[in-house]
Design a protein around this motif. Sequence first.
Motif, short mmCIF file in Angstrom:
data_model
loop_
_atom_site.label_atom_id
_atom_site.label_comp_id
_atom_site.label_asym_id
_atom_site.label_seq_id
_atom_site.Cartn_x
_atom_site.Cartn_y
_atom_site.Cartn_z
N ALA A 144 1.11 -1.39 0.16
CA ALA A 144 -0.32 -0.24 0.11
C ALA A 144 0.40 1.67 0.23
O ALA A 144 0.48 2.17 -0.28
CB ALA A 144 -1.04 -0.22 1.59
N LEU A 145 1.73 1.60 0.98
CA LEU A 145 2.26 2.36 0.73
C LEU A 145 3.46 2.78 -0.49
O LEU A 145 3.51 3.68 -1.09
CB LEU A 145 4.22 2.55 1.56
N LEU A 146 3.76 1.68 -1.10
CA LEU A 146 4.53 1.68 -2.83
C LEU A 146 3.44 2.12 -3.85
O LEU A 146 3.90 2.73 -4.42
CB LEU A 146 4.99 -0.12 -2.40
N ALA A 147 2.97 1.66 -3.11
CA ALA A 147 1.33 2.45 -4.60
C ALA A 147 1.12 3.27 -3.72
O ALA A 147 0.70 3.97 -5.40
CB ALA A 147 -0.13 1.53 -3.66
N GLU A 148 1.41 4.16 -3.39
CA GLU A 148 1.26 5.58 -3.02
C GLU A 148 1.74 6.85 -2.98
O GLU A 148 2.11 7.63 -2.71
CB GLU A 148 0.93 5.65 -1.79
N GLY A 149 3.32 6.08 -3.69
CA GLY A 149 4.39 6.90 -4.23
C GLY A 149 6.41 6.89 -3.07
O GLY A 149 6.63 7.80 -3.45
N MET B 281 16.07 7.46 7.82
CA MET B 281 15.57 7.35 9.35
C MET B 281 14.85 6.11 9.17
O MET B 281 13.63 5.78 10.44
CB MET B 281 14.56 8.52 10.07
N LYS B 282 15.32 5.60 8.43
CA LYS B 282 13.90 3.31 8.21
C LYS B 282 12.97 3.96 8.03
O LYS B 282 12.43 2.99 8.98
CB LYS B 282 14.95 2.90 9.46
N ILE B 283 12.15 5.12 7.38
CA ILE B 283 10.27 5.47 7.69
C ILE B 283 10.48 5.46 6.15
O ILE B 283 11.61 5.64 5.38
CB ILE B 283 10.23 6.51 8.66
N PHE B 284 9.30 5.87 5.32
CA PHE B 284 9.11 6.06 4.55
C PHE B 284 8.83 7.52 4.10
O PHE B 284 8.15 8.12 4.88
CB PHE B 284 7.48 5.52 3.94
N HIS B 285 9.11 8.17 2.53
CA HIS B 285 9.05 9.15 2.48
C HIS B 285 8.53 9.16 0.77
O HIS B 285 8.64 8.98 0.31
CB HIS B 285 10.06 10.21 2.00
N ARG B 286 7.29 10.63 0.85
CA ARG B 286 7.02 11.19 -0.51
C ARG B 286 7.41 12.11 -0.76
O ARG B 286 7.61 13.24 -0.46
CB ARG B 286 5.19 11.55 0.01
N HIS B 287 7.92 11.33 -2.19
CA HIS B 287 8.95 12.59 -2.64
C HIS B 287 8.34 13.41 -3.75
O HIS B 287 7.07 12.98 -3.82
CB HIS B 287 10.31 12.22 -3.40
N VAL B 288 8.61 14.61 -4.64
CA VAL B 288 8.54 15.37 -4.91
C VAL B 288 8.36 14.52 -6.57
O VAL B 288 6.87 14.48 -7.73
CB VAL B 288 8.98 16.42 -5.89
N GLY B 289 8.95 13.82 -7.02
CA GLY B 289 9.18 12.70 -7.99
C GLY B 289 8.80 12.00 -7.54
O GLY B 289 8.47 10.79 -6.72
N ASP B 290 7.88 11.02 -8.72
CA ASP B 290 7.08 9.23 -8.34
C ASP B 290 8.13 8.58 -8.02
O ASP B 290 8.21 6.99 -7.40
CB ASP B 290 6.03 8.91 -9.42
N GLY C 208 13.57 14.52 -5.56
CA GLY C 208 13.58 15.77 -5.35
C GLY C 208 13.26 15.62 -3.86
O GLY C 208 12.71 14.96 -2.95
N PRO C 209 12.37 17.14 -2.61
CA PRO C 209 12.54 17.54 -1.65
C PRO C 209 10.98 16.28 -1.08
O PRO C 209 10.82 15.64 -2.26
CB PRO C 209 12.14 18.49 -1.52
N VAL C 210 11.37 15.72 0.03
CA VAL C 210 10.60 15.55 0.90
C VAL C 210 9.00 16.32 1.02
O VAL C 210 9.05 17.61 1.45
CB VAL C 210 10.85 14.68 1.87
N LEU C 211 7.84 15.60 0.62
CA LEU C 211 6.84 16.12 1.04
C LEU C 211 6.17 15.92 2.47
O LEU C 211 5.46 16.93 2.50
CB LEU C 211 5.46 16.05 -0.37
N TYR C 212 5.89 14.15 2.64
CA TYR C 212 5.48 14.61 3.96
C TYR C 212 6.17 12.41 4.17
O TYR C 212 6.61 11.98 3.09
CB TYR C 212 3.79 14.56 3.99
N SER C 213 5.96 12.16 5.19
CA SER C 213 7.05 10.76 5.22
C SER C 213 5.44 10.45 6.50
O SER C 213 4.53 10.49 6.77
CB SER C 213 7.91 10.86 6.61
#
Length: 322
Positions: free
Chosen positions: A204-209, A215-224, A228-233
């Motif tokens: 599910a996390l990978l499906a949302e980009g 920090m061993k957590i997931f990040h959503r970057h500007v680019g798919d 690019g910069p991190v938008l949220y984590s």
Amino acid sequence: MEFGAREMMLALGVLVVLAIVLDVIRRVRNARYDRIHMSKRKQPIFDSDAGRDEYGSELPGGGARVVGYRNESDVEEMSRAVRQRAEANKPKLTAPFKKPEQSSLFQEDSVPPSGPVHVEPAETVPDSSGEVTENEAVEEDVVERAVVEKKVIEKEASGRDTVEKKASGSERATRKPASVVSVVVMHLMAGEDKVFAGQTLLDALLAEGLRYGSMKIFHRHVGDDGSGPVLYSVANSVNPGTFDLNDMEQFTTPGVSFFFAMEDVDDPAAAFELLLGAARQMATDLGGTLKDESRSVLTRQTEEHYRQRIADYCRTQLSGIE
């Protein structure tokens, strides 16, 4: 009747005689006023005036009357008396007011410790449903620590790219801290007595980009593709908040936390909408429940509250109000 020379001479003689008589009367009167004088004082007013000048009285035509003479010793004594009287009448200065100091609640700990103080966590209190809110406290700690570590990493990266930032004139470098709470947090929780399976959560996390990163957590970057910069984590709700990719098949968690700091993104409103869309989709895919930062069920009103807070933050940044 005609006047002759004889009559005119008689009239002229009468006028001359009258003028002489008037002049005599004037002189006699002036002579009488000149003889009027004020009598001189022959008797002294005070006993100490005997033997002094008899003209030393206060008269209109004379000088002022001398009452007495002072010697230098009398003058010095009088000056000393005047100074003493002035010192006695000088207002007394009170003692300066001392502001009372607030006493410590713990008398035995009067000196503040120089090193860091370890504070024991407060006891968890059961909520209305009877469940212990320990997980909620852990979630707060996980998000706060993740935000702090993220800022540290970004500062280290910004130190290496100082020249590039000066050239591009980045606006985030000049932003001022605002009084509005700048961290946006949202939780996706499994149902009561349920957990999310690791592999399903990963898909599910990978499906949302989102991409696994620092920090061993997931990040959503500007680019798919994770550029690019991190938008949220997204962090694990269980302490220490990390994920282990090598053990995702056996990994389980009661929930995950979505978060971002508004000062770390160029467009906080767009980042929030992207986060909200991903969280809703994952809630549908995983069968979880979205909750706000206070662990209440997320409603339309709560979403609008998030948007209003982000708008207040952006307006504060534009106006430069701290």
